[in-house]
Write a protein that holds these residues in place. Structure first.
Motif, mmCIF file in Angstrom:
data_model
loop_
_atom_site.group_PDB
_atom_site.id
_atom_site.type_symbol
_atom_site.label_atom_id
_atom_site.label_comp_id
_atom_site.label_asym_id
_atom_site.label_seq_id
_atom_site.Cartn_x
_atom_site.Cartn_y
_atom_site.Cartn_z
ATOM 1 N N GLY A 18 52.081 -17.895 58.549
ATOM 2 C CA GLY A 18 50.841 -17.768 60.010
ATOM 3 C C GLY A 18 50.875 -18.858 60.354
ATOM 4 O O GLY A 18 50.840 -20.015 60.085
ATOM 5 N N ILE A 19 49.760 -18.369 61.183
ATOM 6 C CA ILE A 19 49.361 -20.762 61.961
ATOM 7 C C ILE A 19 48.196 -20.310 61.589
ATOM 8 O O ILE A 19 47.091 -20.317 61.561
ATOM 9 C CB ILE A 19 49.201 -19.551 63.465
ATOM 10 N N ILE A 20 47.665 -21.734 61.137
ATOM 11 C CA ILE A 20 46.010 -22.133 60.580
ATOM 12 C C ILE A 20 46.018 -22.870 61.183
ATOM 13 O O ILE A 20 44.780 -24.205 60.701
ATOM 14 C CB ILE A 20 47.238 -23.326 59.122
ATOM 15 N N GLY A 21 45.932 -23.668 62.597
ATOM 16 C CA GLY A 21 45.768 -24.264 63.083
ATOM 17 C C GLY A 21 45.905 -24.398 64.557
ATOM 18 O O GLY A 21 47.215 -24.553 65.122
ATOM 19 N N LYS A 22 45.295 -25.298 66.159
ATOM 20 C CA LYS A 22 45.485 -25.796 66.570
ATOM 21 C C LYS A 22 45.126 -26.679 67.015
ATOM 22 O O LYS A 22 43.774 -27.487 67.214
ATOM 23 C CB LYS A 22 45.882 -24.732 67.823
ATOM 24 N N SER A 23 45.755 -27.163 68.194
ATOM 25 C CA SER A 23 45.584 -28.259 69.792
ATOM 26 C C SER A 23 45.502 -27.996 70.637
ATOM 27 O O SER A 23 46.427 -27.711 71.314
ATOM 28 C CB SER A 23 46.264 -29.908 69.137
ATOM 29 N N GLU A 24 44.373 -27.633 71.457
ATOM 30 C CA GLU A 24 44.146 -27.237 72.769
ATOM 31 C C GLU A 24 44.844 -28.429 73.284
ATOM 32 O O GLU A 24 44.984 -28.178 73.946
ATOM 33 C CB GLU A 24 42.598 -27.507 73.377
ATOM 34 N N MET A 25 44.087 -29.356 73.152
ATOM 35 C CA MET A 25 44.829 -31.298 73.724
ATOM 36 C C MET A 25 46.297 -30.848 74.115
ATOM 37 O O MET A 25 46.972 -31.321 75.644
ATOM 38 C CB MET A 25 44.245 -32.154 72.917
ATOM 39 N N LEU A 26 47.264 -30.886 73.180
ATOM 40 C CA LEU A 26 48.589 -30.594 72.651
ATOM 41 C C LEU A 26 49.526 -29.096 73.190
ATOM 42 O O LEU A 26 49.906 -29.234 73.619
ATOM 43 C CB LEU A 26 49.497 -31.260 71.532
ATOM 44 N N GLY A 27 48.359 -28.728 72.745
ATOM 45 C CA GLY A 27 49.189 -27.165 73.736
ATOM 46 C C GLY A 27 50.230 -26.739 72.071
ATOM 47 O O GLY A 27 51.388 -26.234 72.697
ATOM 48 N N ALA A 28 49.916 -26.634 71.634
ATOM 49 C CA ALA A 28 50.569 -27.410 69.973
ATOM 50 C C ALA A 28 49.572 -26.555 68.948
ATOM 51 O O ALA A 28 48.520 -26.300 68.863
ATOM 52 C CB ALA A 28 51.016 -28.549 69.630
ATOM 53 N N GLY B 252 42.931 -18.179 59.177
ATOM 54 C CA GLY B 252 44.493 -18.245 59.117
ATOM 55 C C GLY B 252 44.831 -19.200 57.257
ATOM 56 O O GLY B 252 46.220 -19.433 57.099
ATOM 57 N N ASN B 253 44.283 -20.376 57.894
ATOM 58 C CA ASN B 253 44.277 -20.943 56.629
ATOM 59 C C ASN B 253 44.279 -20.596 55.119
ATOM 60 O O ASN B 253 45.632 -20.663 54.707
ATOM 61 C CB ASN B 253 43.883 -22.625 57.237
ATOM 62 N N ARG C 296 44.035 -28.901 54.856
ATOM 63 C CA ARG C 296 43.178 -29.174 56.135
ATOM 64 C C ARG C 296 42.454 -30.437 55.408
ATOM 65 O O ARG C 296 42.531 -30.718 57.058
ATOM 66 C CB ARG C 296 42.098 -27.818 54.774
ATOM 67 N N GLU C 297 43.023 -30.658 54.974
ATOM 68 C CA GLU C 297 42.464 -32.439 55.218
ATOM 69 C C GLU C 297 43.850 -33.048 56.060
ATOM 70 O O GLU C 297 42.981 -33.851 56.751
ATOM 71 C CB GLU C 297 42.825 -33.284 53.882
ATOM 72 N N VAL C 298 45.345 -33.008 55.882
ATOM 73 C CA VAL C 298 45.351 -33.616 56.704
ATOM 74 C C VAL C 298 45.242 -32.838 58.131
ATOM 75 O O VAL C 298 45.765 -34.427 58.908
ATOM 76 C CB VAL C 298 47.105 -33.218 56.173
ATOM 77 N N LEU C 299 44.909 -31.787 58.205
ATOM 78 C CA LEU C 299 44.050 -31.769 59.731
ATOM 79 C C LEU C 299 43.084 -32.493 60.123
ATOM 80 O O LEU C 299 43.554 -32.909 61.394
ATOM 81 C CB LEU C 299 44.101 -30.368 60.057
ATOM 82 N N ASN C 300 42.261 -32.447 59.085
ATOM 83 C CA ASN C 300 41.480 -33.121 59.406
ATOM 84 C C ASN C 300 41.981 -34.480 59.714
ATOM 85 O O ASN C 300 40.856 -35.625 60.813
ATOM 86 C CB ASN C 300 40.222 -33.436 58.069
ATOM 87 N N ASN C 301 42.473 -34.826 59.951
ATOM 88 C CA ASN C 301 43.088 -36.371 59.788
ATOM 89 C C ASN C 301 43.716 -36.794 61.113
ATOM 90 O O ASN C 301 43.974 -37.718 61.541
ATOM 91 C CB ASN C 301 44.346 -37.056 58.699
ATOM 92 N N LEU C 302 44.368 -35.431 62.253
ATOM 93 C CA LEU C 302 45.133 -35.629 63.123
ATOM 94 C C LEU C 302 44.006 -34.546 63.890
ATOM 95 O O LEU C 302 44.267 -34.849 65.271
ATOM 96 C CB LEU C 302 46.034 -34.219 62.874
ATOM 97 N N SER C 303 42.571 -35.328 64.350
ATOM 98 C CA SER C 303 41.561 -34.754 64.940
ATOM 99 C C SER C 303 41.531 -35.647 66.330
ATOM 100 O O SER C 303 41.202 -34.869 67.167
ATOM 101 C CB SER C 303 40.180 -34.842 63.971
ATOM 102 N N LEU C 304 42.054 -36.687 66.397
ATOM 103 C CA LEU C 304 42.104 -37.257 67.799
ATOM 104 C C LEU C 304 43.648 -36.797 68.910
ATOM 105 O O LEU C 304 43.723 -36.833 69.342
ATOM 106 C CB LEU C 304 42.888 -38.687 67.005
#
Length: 397
Positions: free
Chosen positions: A366-376, A356-357, A339-347
C-alpha cells in the motif's frame, strides 16, 4: 495442479532454505528450512498445507546433501515431484562474470567456487547445495540466480572505488551490491501498482531487514546501490556497521586487535546490537525504546537517519522519482521506522499517510505517504525473491 513448479534452494554455510514455488503466481506450495548444520541440534522443518513438521538430521558430514536427500523423498511423498520442472539456486556473488541467470553445468559451478573470495560465507555453501541438488535431481534443469546480477547495470562512476585502479584490475575490488532479486521484484510490482511502464519510471527501493540496502532504479535498471564489495557497506543493519571510516580498522589493529576480531565486530557485533548494547532485532529495539532504554532510542535514530540520508542522496542518479519502496522484514512491518524515515525526508516534501502506514503491514502492500513537491509516493511492497528465482528459471527453459 500447475505443471510449472520450481524448487528454489538457498544454501547457507550451516543452513538450507527451500521452497516449491508456482512460477505462474508466486505461491509457495511448500516451504522449509534445514538449520544448525554441523551441530548436534541439526534439524529440518517444513510447512505444507498449513501444517509444520520438524525432524532431526543425523550424520557428521554433508548435512546439505542429507537435507536435499530428504527433500527428494518429501517432494515424492507430498505428490509434488512430477510437477517440478526446474531447480533454482540463489547464489550471493556472481562477480562480473554473471550478469544474468544462467543454466548450471560443471563450468558454472566451478566459476561460482572461484568467486568464493568475494563471498567466503555464501558461495562455497551455494556450490555445495548445487552439487547435492544435481546429484539428487539429475533429470531436472538447474539454474543459478545471482544477488549481484541486477546491479551489473551500474555505470562505472557508481561502481568504481576511489582507490588505485590496480586493486580493481588485480582483485576485482569495486561496488557489486546485493539484494538484487528483491530490488528487481519490488520495482516491477511498484510499476504495476502505479500503472506505469517499468521502462519509463524511477524508484528508490529500500530493503530493510537484518541485512539492509538501498537501490536507485532508473527505467528498470539498477544505477546505484548502497552495499559494496561485500554486504558490510552502506546502511546500518542488525549486526553490521554499514559505512565506516576505514581508518578505524587501522586504529584498532594498532591497539592490538587482530583482523579477525575487527571484522567479527563489524559484521556480528555492530549495527542495532552494537549501538543499543541490547539486541539486533528491530522489534526488540522498538519495545525497549518505549520503555525508555537510551541505547535503543539511539539505535533507532541512527538507523532511520542513515536510511533517509541514503534515500536523499539517491535522488542524484535519477531524473525523476515515482516512488520510494519499503520492503524486507523491517520495511514491510515496522510502522514506526517507516514513519521516522519519512519525517527525516520532510525537505523533499514527504508526508506520512498515517492510515495507509498502519494498513500496509504483515503482507499487505500500500501507499504510506506522498510528496506533492516531487509528484512521488512512498509505498510498501512485500518482497518475493523466491518468485523471481522461479520465474527466471522457467524463462530460461
Amino acid at each position: 495442479m500447475s505443471n510449472s513448479f520450481v524448487l528454489v534452494i538457498n544454501s547457507g554455510s550451516s543452513s538450507l532454505k527451500f521452497a516449491v514455488i508456482d512460477s505462474q503466481n508466486g505461491e509457495a506450495v511448500l516451504t522449509g528450512l534445514g538449520e544448525c548444520f554441523g551441530l548436534p541440534e541439526s534439524r529440518m522443518s517444513w510447512k505444507f498445507n498449513g501444517e509444520k513438521t520438524e525432524i532431526a538430521i543425523e550424520g557428521a558430514d554433508s548435512h546439505h546433501k542429507i537435507a536435499i536427500g530428504k527433500l527428494v523423498g518429501l517432494t515424492e511423498e507430498l505428490g509434488l515431484q512430477q510437477d517440478i520442472v526446474a531447480v533454482g539456486h540463489r547464489i550471493v556473488h556472481g562477480g562480473e562474470k554473471f550478469t544474468t541467470t544462467v543454466r548450471i553445468d560443471e563450468a558454472v559451478t566451478a566459476e561460482i567456487e572461484k568467486l568464493s573470495d568475494l563471498a567466503p560465507l555464501h558461495n562455497p555453501a551455494g556450490a555445495i547445495g548445487i552439487r547435492a541438488a544435481m546429484e539428487a535431481f539429475p533429470s531436472l534443469p538447474q539454474f543459478a540466480v545471482f544477488d549481484t546480477a541486477f546491479h551489473q547495470t551500474m555505470p562505472e562512476k557508481a561502481f568504481t572505488g576511489a582507490i588505485s585502479n590496480e586493486l580493481y584490475k588485480e582483485y576485482g575490488i569495486r561496488r557489486y551490491g546485493f539484494h538484487g532479486t528483491s530490488h528487481y521484484f519490488v520495482s516491477r510490482e511498484a510499476a504495476k501498482m502505479l500503472g506505469k511502464s517499468i521502462d519509463e519510471s524511477s524508484y528508490i527501493s529500500v530493503h530493510l531487514g537484518n541485512g539492509a540496502s538501498v537501490c536507485a532504479i532508473r527505467n528498470g535498471v539498477s544505477v546505484d546501490t548502497s552495499m559494496g564489495f561485500t554486504p558490510l557497506a552502506g546502511l546500518m543493519m542488525g549486526t553490521r556497521s554499514g559505512d565506516l571510516d576505514p581508518g578505524v580498522i587501522e586504529f584498532l589493529m594498532k591497539k592490538g586487535w587482530s583482523p579477525e576480531r575487527v571484522f567479527d565486530t563489524l559484521n556480528k557485533k555492530s549495527g542495532f546490537l552494537g549501538v543499543s548494547g541490547l539486541t539486533s532485532d528491530a522489534r526488540g529495539i522498538l519495545e525497549a525504546m518505549q520503555e525508555g532504554h537510551e541505547g535503543a532510542r539511539l539505535a533507532f535514530e541512527v538507523f532511520t537517519y542513515r536510511v533517509a540520508k541514503y534515500i536523499g542522496s539517491y535522488m542524484i542518479p535519477l531524473s525523476q522519482l515515482d516512488a520510494i519502496i519499503f520492503t524486507g522484514g523491517i520495511g514491510e512491518n515496522s510502522l514506526d521506522i517507516r514513519r521516522e524515515v519519512l519525517n527525516n525526508l520532510s525537505l523533499l516534501g514527504f508526508v506520512e499517510d498515517a492510515a495507509g502506514n498502519a494498513d500496509a503491514r504483515f503482507g499487505a502492500a500500500g501507499i504510506i505517504g506522498k510528496s506533492e513537491m516531487l509528484g512521488a509516493v512512498a509505498m510498501v511492497i512485500p518482497t518475493n525473491e523466491e518468485f523471481v528465482i522461479a520465474q527466471q528459471s522457467v524463462e530460461l527453459l
